[in-house]
Design a protein around this motif. Structure first.
Motif, PDB file in Angstrom:
ATOM      1  N   LEU A 160     -13.933  15.007  30.511  1.00  0.00           N
ATOM      2  CA  LEU A 160     -14.346  13.844  31.278  1.00  0.00           C
ATOM      3  C   LEU A 160     -15.513  14.141  32.208  1.00  0.00           C
ATOM      4  N   MET A 183      -8.777  12.770  25.728  1.00  0.00           N
ATOM      5  CA  MET A 183      -9.593  13.093  26.886  1.00  0.00           C
ATOM      6  C   MET A 183      -8.803  13.969  27.872  1.00  0.00           C
ATOM      7  N   TYR A 184      -9.524  14.835  28.592  1.00  0.00           N
ATOM      8  CA  TYR A 184      -8.850  15.649  29.594  1.00  0.00           C
ATOM      9  C   TYR A 184      -9.736  15.815  30.820  1.00  0.00           C
ATOM     10  N   ASN A 185      -9.052  15.885  31.963  1.00  0.00           N
ATOM     11  CA  ASN A 185      -9.707  16.071  33.249  1.00  0.00           C
ATOM     12  C   ASN A 185      -9.446  17.500  33.713  1.00  0.00           C
ATOM     13  N   GLN A 197      -2.597  13.591  32.338  1.00  0.00           N
ATOM     14  CA  GLN A 197      -3.962  13.496  31.827  1.00  0.00           C
ATOM     15  C   GLN A 197      -4.342  12.053  31.499  1.00  0.00           C
ATOM     16  N   SER A 201      -7.253  10.301  33.544  1.00  0.00           N
ATOM     17  CA  SER A 201      -8.442   9.958  32.757  1.00  0.00           C
ATOM     18  C   SER A 201      -8.729   8.470  32.839  1.00  0.00           C
TER      19      SER A 201
END
Length: 460
Positions: A160, A183-185, A197, A201
């Protein structure tokens, strides 16, 4: 100072956080939904959703009155897909966050790629970010769908931080994220697709959509129960939730809005999957009745209203003697418990003894509807199959059936009858309370009002 690592438990349904595992979630009261995750405890960190929310260019945001808020027609723009515009409430709203869920292979990515192509054709900057497919895979699908403008940009990324940097540089008007589970933070230590996550996200994308006035589409995977995977709070965060329904092995697809802050809910759009992508079905009633049997018992047409659209649907019933100790009941497309209730009403109120008979109810065309207006049609289809007596092919029936066998009125009755008249039906069985009004407004079709199911049975 080293970052402190701690273990917490999250509910997969509602996102409730607990320091220990519990069998039942205190938030949503569901059982066995807690999963263990490790998170970093940052002492001075600010959450990604709140970062930059109070300050704009170093100054605090000033509250505004309604008279100071300026709106224009450009706040909503055309996607050039009529069925999608209908479901969205008239078009795509600037700065909105839209969640699109559906089974694997149902056509979510295909639909959003078509939308991205249409919007880029209007010289709008569109950024399509995929975390599941490579750029070559996307191009193979795009070549099948048609030509695309150079204002449509593609990117394969799951981080992200990199995505936010790309959005800041590109400044697109429309953003597509496929999918949120990939998606990953980096600020969250759990794996991609986890409760933490997905929630964080979505918070980042929500901030981007509102602060930069970008319309964001998010693709979401679904669970085996047919709901979007991740915490229930995900659906509360977004502006619109769209579900793509249908059998991926069949040609039809139904796009349903279950939440919409900019339009009516329960609106649907009907599509057909073809070689060149998803094509709109502008007349769903004609599409749903295609291939209907002629002079067959257990078949009748009824009318349901989805949002503002009346749709004619064929109800099929098959009643036959059981080979088991207990009769079997099955319902496809409608509520199983409602069908059992209606069969109990038929046994009690009109003496239809079906204790030794299996009963199968099906809504042709793959629709899933639980509206009470289908009650009268279901009852007449069961009676027709039980007596092996066909109902006239030019007959339509709708109305809610009570436990006393009475037929109650339903909303938007004139629109239902006009839809039936448009497709050539000659006779309409309706609740008695609506007969006078419908005879005045609908002259081209015979209106027959009934007080109860027994009255309707005499018309077969």
């Amino acid at each position: 100072m080293a970052t402190k690592i701690k273990t917490v438990f999250f509910c997969q349904k509602c996102g409730y956080e607990s320091s220990k595992w519990m069998g039942q979630c205190p938030g949503c009261r569901e059982w066995n939904t807690f999963v263990e995750e490790t998170v970093k405890a940052a002492s001075k960190a600010v959450s990604s959703a709140a970062r930059g929310s109070a300050l704009t260019n170093g100054e605090y945001k000033k509250p505004q009155t309604l008279s100071e808020i300026i709106m224009t027609d450009e706040d909503r723009f055309d996607t050039h897909i009529g069925e999608l515009n209908r479901v969205l409430g008239g078009g795509l709203v600037k700065g909105s966050l839209i969640l699109v869920g559906g089974d694997p292979g149902i056509g979510k990515s295909t639909l959003l790629l078509q939308v991205a192509g249409n919007l880029s054709g209007d010289k709008r900057d569109v950024l399509y970010i995929s975390g599941e497919e490579s750029l070559r895979q996307i191009k193979l699908r795009a070549n099948r769908l048609g030509d695309f403008s150079d204002t449509l940009k593609f990117m394969c990324e799951t981080n992200l931080s990199n995505i936010e940097e790309a959005i800041t540089r590109a400044k697109p008007q429309v953003l597509v994220i496929d999918s949120i589970q990939t998606m990953y933070n980096e600020d969250v230590s759990s794996a991609p697709g986890s409760v933490s996550q997905v929630r964080e996200s979505t918070s980042v994308l929500l901030r981007i959509a509102k602060s930069m006035n970008i319309s964001v589409f998010i693709v979401g995977h679904v669970t085996k129960e047919g709901q979007v995977a991740g915490p229930r709070v995900l659906e509360h965060m977004v502006d619109t939730v769209l579900y793509f329904e249908g059998d991926r092995h069949a040609s039809y697809r139904i796009l349903r809005a279950v939440k919409n802050r900019f339009g009516s809910t329960n609106e649907i759009g009907v599509f057909e999957m073809q070689e060149k992508g998803l094509m709109e079905v502008t007349n769903p009633s004609e599409f749903m009745l295609d291939g209907r049997p002629v002079n067959a018992s257990g078949s009748i047409v009824t009318c349901s209203v989805e949002g503002t659209r009346p749709i004619l649907i064929e109800i099929q019933a098959l009643v036959c003697r059981t080979n088991f100790g207990f009769p079997r009941r099955q319902a496809n497309g409608t509520d199983y418990n409602r069908v059992n209730l209606l069969m109990a009403v038929l046994e009690k109120r009109i003496g239809l003894q079906m204790a030794d008979y299996d009963a199968y109810i099906n809504l042709a065309g793959g629709m899933k509807i639980a509206e009470p207006s289908l009650d009268l049609g279901i009852c007449l289809a069961i009676i027709s199959s039980f007596k092996n007596k066909p109902i006239s092919d030019d007959t339509i029936a709708f109305g809610e059936v009570g436990l006393s066998g009475e037929v109650r009125s339903v909303n938007m009755s004139e629109a239902r009858v006009q839809e039936a008249e448009k497709l050539g039906f000659k006779r309409c069985i309706v609740p008695k309370a609506l007969e006078k009004k419908l005879k005045t407004s609908c002259k081209g079709i015979e209106i027959i009002g009934v007080y109860s199911v027994s009255d309707a049975m005499g018309l077969i």
